[in-house]
Scaffold this active site. Sequence first.
Site, PDB file in Angstrom:
ATOM      1  N   SER A  24      -0.863  46.664  63.137  1.00  0.00           N
ATOM      2  CA  SER A  24      -1.337  47.309  64.374  1.00  0.00           C
ATOM      3  C   SER A  24      -2.614  48.095  64.141  1.00  0.00           C
ATOM      4  O   SER A  24      -2.664  48.945  63.259  1.00  0.00           O
ATOM      5  CB  SER A  24      -0.313  48.328  64.868  1.00  0.00           C
ATOM      6  OG  SER A  24       0.863  47.709  65.206  1.00  0.00           O
ATOM      7  N   HIS A  55      -2.444  43.687  68.811  1.00  0.00           N
ATOM      8  CA  HIS A  55      -2.307  42.448  68.032  1.00  0.00           C
ATOM      9  C   HIS A  55      -2.926  41.333  68.875  1.00  0.00           C
ATOM     10  O   HIS A  55      -2.376  40.951  69.911  1.00  0.00           O
ATOM     11  CB  HIS A  55      -0.830  42.117  67.793  1.00  0.00           C
ATOM     12  CG  HIS A  55      -0.140  43.059  66.856  1.00  0.00           C
ATOM     13  ND1 HIS A  55       0.195  42.722  65.569  1.00  0.00           N
ATOM     14  CD2 HIS A  55       0.273  44.317  67.025  1.00  0.00           C
ATOM     15  CE1 HIS A  55       0.793  43.749  64.992  1.00  0.00           C
ATOM     16  NE2 HIS A  55       0.854  44.728  65.862  1.00  0.00           N
ATOM     17  N   HIS A  77       6.974  40.217  65.395  1.00  0.00           N
ATOM     18  CA  HIS A  77       7.995  41.219  65.051  1.00  0.00           C
ATOM     19  C   HIS A  77       9.353  40.757  65.562  1.00  0.00           C
ATOM     20  O   HIS A  77       9.452  40.159  66.640  1.00  0.00           O
ATOM     21  CB  HIS A  77       7.665  42.566  65.716  1.00  0.00           C
ATOM     22  CG  HIS A  77       6.323  43.122  65.348  1.00  0.00           C
ATOM     23  ND1 HIS A  77       5.182  42.786  66.014  1.00  0.00           N
ATOM     24  CD2 HIS A  77       5.957  43.992  64.375  1.00  0.00           C
ATOM     25  CE1 HIS A  77       4.148  43.425  65.479  1.00  0.00           C
ATOM     26  NE2 HIS A  77       4.584  44.162  64.479  1.00  0.00           N
ATOM     27  N   GLU A  80      10.349  41.623  69.123  1.00  0.00           N
ATOM     28  CA  GLU A  80       9.789  40.850  70.241  1.00  0.00           C
ATOM     29  C   GLU A  80      10.754  39.746  70.680  1.00  0.00           C
ATOM     30  O   GLU A  80      10.537  39.105  71.700  1.00  0.00           O
ATOM     31  CB  GLU A  80       8.461  40.223  69.838  1.00  0.00           C
ATOM     32  CG  GLU A  80       7.350  41.232  69.577  1.00  0.00           C
ATOM     33  CD  GLU A  80       6.084  40.568  69.071  1.00  0.00           C
ATOM     34  OE1 GLU A  80       5.386  39.942  69.873  1.00  0.00           O
ATOM     35  OE2 GLU A  80       5.804  40.647  67.855  1.00  0.00           O
ATOM     36  N   ASN A 229       1.936  58.449  61.718  1.00  0.00           N
ATOM     37  CA  ASN A 229       2.625  59.622  62.285  1.00  0.00           C
ATOM     38  C   ASN A 229       3.628  60.137  61.276  1.00  0.00           C
ATOM     39  O   ASN A 229       4.087  59.384  60.407  1.00  0.00           O
ATOM     40  CB  ASN A 229       3.354  59.224  63.583  1.00  0.00           C
ATOM     41  CG  ASN A 229       4.317  58.058  63.368  1.00  0.00           C
ATOM     42  OD1 ASN A 229       3.887  56.921  63.186  1.00  0.00           O
ATOM     43  ND2 ASN A 229       5.592  58.344  63.368  1.00  0.00           N
ATOM     44  N   HIS A 241       2.921  54.704  71.134  1.00  0.00           N
ATOM     45  CA  HIS A 241       2.311  53.563  70.439  1.00  0.00           C
ATOM     46  C   HIS A 241       0.800  53.686  70.468  1.00  0.00           C
ATOM     47  O   HIS A 241       0.111  53.315  69.520  1.00  0.00           O
ATOM     48  CB  HIS A 241       2.765  52.245  71.081  1.00  0.00           C
ATOM     49  CG  HIS A 241       2.209  51.040  70.390  1.00  0.00           C
ATOM     50  ND1 HIS A 241       2.501  50.741  69.079  1.00  0.00           N
ATOM     51  CD2 HIS A 241       1.351  50.092  70.804  1.00  0.00           C
ATOM     52  CE1 HIS A 241       1.859  49.650  68.730  1.00  0.00           C
ATOM     53  NE2 HIS A 241       1.140  49.228  69.756  1.00  0.00           N
TER      54      HIS A 241
END
Length: 263
Positions: A24, A55, A77, A80, A229, A241
Amino acid sequence: MQETVDFISEFLPEIPGVAIILGSGLGGLVNELEGQVSIPYEKIPQFPVSTVEGHSGQLIFGYLNKLPVLAMSGRFHYYEGYSLNEVVFPVRVMKLLGIERLIVTNAAGGLNPEFEAGDLMLIEDIISLMPDNPLRGKNEDNLGPRFPDMSEPFDLGWTEKAKNIAKDMNIDLRTGVYVGLQGPKLETKAEIRYLRIIGGDAVGMSTVSEIIAAHHMGMKVIAFSVITNESIPKVKKEFTHQEVVEVANRAGEKLVRLVKGIV
Ligand SMILES: O=P(O)(O)O[C@@H]1C[C@H](O)[C@@H](CO)O1
Ligand SMILES: Nc1nc2[nH]cnc2c(=O)[nH]1
């Protein structure tokens, strides 16, 4: 897989020395590639199509410091909805294209209290807490063994070189264990305590299955996380996100330099 390999081969001027999976927000590497040939995923037979913001979904051949590489801009992923077999399909195709080395990158939450957003971590080991395994089912013996040893999933010579290159480039490189969860939800506080207790330094939703599949096939692999993070923020705030992509874009610049040096 052979149909996919034959299709992609037609576009490649030569066999890439290294494949790179861009996590990402780490797409900046694409700007560094010279003589690019791009193939959108939707044009590639049998290829899944990625759906996550940040992406873009194409294979990009190009030259990085004059070395031919193949970058996966956009990965798949589990969250998904793909099976892990689908998630690792591109990695298997890369090996069948004749690519022997793989660099995997991702955006991850820091579990180690010493890590801060924007840090880079060399992944020295993985814990897969995915609900499945990409090697489940009939083993394809031409890809690798039924029961692959996983005691050294990363190429030690290569990781040592990466550490030295980071030092030479004045890039502060953390090291640690990446834990792969299925996502897409983030972790509860209790889950974070648990992940720390079992030895995790960073947590994310990708990478582990790709590494298992690549190691199964005998590829030489190294992997990096951009810590986007703190999983328990020092100042209370909610995970977004958008922030992951922004921090990955900013800190990704360091990773792009490092990957270029390593290649
Ligand atoms: O593909 P990566 O692991 O870089 O993406 C991470 C994991 C999720 O897709 C997303 C969470 O913000 O970023
Ligand atoms: N699971 C998980 N994935 C992430 N990707 C980026 N940050 C995080 C995080 O804190 N947790």
